[in-house]
Design a protein around this motif. Structure first.
Motif, PDB file in Angstrom:
ATOM      1  N   GLY A  10       0.845  -1.190   0.000  1.00 30.85           N
ATOM      2  CA  GLY A  10       0.000   0.000   0.000  1.00 30.85           C
ATOM      3  C   GLY A  10       0.874   1.231   0.000  1.00 30.85           C
ATOM      4  N   GLN A  14      -1.295   4.225   5.723  1.00 32.36           N
ATOM      5  CA  GLN A  14      -2.444   3.326   5.738  1.00 32.36           C
ATOM      6  C   GLN A  14      -2.427   2.324   6.891  1.00 32.36           C
ATOM      7  OE1 GLN A  14      -2.375   2.094   1.357  1.00 32.36           O
ATOM      8  NE2 GLN A  14      -4.557   2.389   1.796  1.00 32.36           N
ATOM      9  N   TYR A  75      -3.634  -2.703   0.209  1.00 31.56           N
ATOM     10  CA  TYR A  75      -4.417  -1.682   0.898  1.00 31.56           C
ATOM     11  C   TYR A  75      -4.792  -0.529  -0.019  1.00 31.56           C
ATOM     12  CZ  TYR A  75      -3.736  -4.013   5.313  1.00 31.56           C
ATOM     13  OH  TYR A  75      -3.775  -4.937   6.326  1.00 31.56           O
ATOM     14  N   GLU A  76      -4.209  -0.475  -1.208  1.00 31.50           N
ATOM     15  CA  GLU A  76      -4.506   0.576  -2.184  1.00 31.50           C
ATOM     16  C   GLU A  76      -4.534  -0.074  -3.558  1.00 31.50           C
ATOM     17  OE1 GLU A  76      -4.655   3.686  -4.870  1.00 31.50           O
ATOM     18  OE2 GLU A  76      -2.928   2.355  -4.859  1.00 31.50           O
ATOM     19  N   TYR A  98     -10.119   0.971  -2.055  1.00 31.65           N
ATOM     20  CA  TYR A  98      -9.857   2.371  -1.745  1.00 31.65           C
ATOM     21  C   TYR A  98      -8.723   2.892  -2.627  1.00 31.65           C
ATOM     22  CZ  TYR A  98      -9.101   6.481   1.236  1.00 31.65           C
ATOM     23  OH  TYR A  98      -8.993   7.748   1.723  1.00 31.65           O
ATOM     24  N   ILE A 100      -5.953   5.904  -3.498  1.00 31.06           N
ATOM     25  CA  ILE A 100      -5.206   7.068  -3.025  1.00 31.06           C
ATOM     26  C   ILE A 100      -4.430   7.601  -4.221  1.00 31.06           C
ATOM     27  CG2 ILE A 100      -3.405   7.916  -1.479  1.00 31.06           C
ATOM     28  CD1 ILE A 100      -4.184   5.707   0.469  1.00 31.06           C
TER      29      ILE A 100
END
Length: 193
Positions: A10, A14, A75-76, A98, A100
């Motif tokens: 990620g 985070q 996570y991204e 998600y 970013i």
């Protein structure tokens, strides 16, 4: 007992390192030999962050080679593509949907790529989770990392082997334990195996 390789990726901020610590602590308490490695060079500036957690009966190194990860936890969304070569051919990806935006995207030089999750689903066994929505329902957007840990625990079939409450209590501030326990449960419930 088989050794397992989990690569988390990620961007800085985070909570990926915290997530890896929660996972590692719980696994150690569950009787596994665990090795963890982290790389967070420019993480404070939103750069790429990875952690590698290897666990099993006996693990000699924390490093996961290309094509050796049993689970890639992203996570991204865009980071998934960057680290996908580390996933084994029969591995599984867990993706937080998600997004970013990077600096070039924020300045309008390039658009955020579309269809990333769909492209990855076409290549590998994938679980996509909108952790932002789930974290909002918990009451704190910063619990996205623990929601994803819950999804990982369920995916690996580890929900019943250890005391995850103790892992949360050991790794987060006392005033954040209750909300993170709730986030962990929501993450576990978000996955059907």
């Amino acid at each position: 007992m088989k050794n397992y390789n989990v690569l988390m990726c990620g961007v800085g901020g985070q909570g990926i390192i915290l997530a890896s610590k929660i996972l590692s602590y719980g696994l150690i308490k569950g009787g596994y030999d665990v090795k963890m490695s982290e790389v967070h060079g420019m993480a404070q500036r939103g750069g790429s962050v990875t952690t590698q957690v290897r666990f099993g009966e006996k693990v000699f190194s924390p490093i996961i080679g290309l094509g050796k990860a049993d689970v890639l936890v992203s996570y991204e969304t865009m980071e998934t593509e960057r680290w996908l070569p580390y996933l084994s051919s029969n591995g599984k990806a867990i993706i937080n949907t998600y997004a970013i935006p990077s600096a070039p995207i924020l300045t309008g030089k390039v658009p955020y790529p579309t269809g990333v999750v769909e492209d990855i689903k076409a290549k590998v066994n994938t679980i996509a989770i909108n952790a932002e929505t789930l974290a909002t329902s918990v009451g704190n957007i910063k619990t996205m990392n623990v929601i994803i840990v819950g999804a990982l625990i369920k995916t690996l079939g580890l929900e019943m082997i250890t005391n995850w409450e103790e892992a949360i209590e050991a790794c987060v501030k006392p005033n954040l334990v209750a909300i993170n326990l709730k986030a962990l449960k929501i993450g576990m419930d978000a996955v059907t195996v």
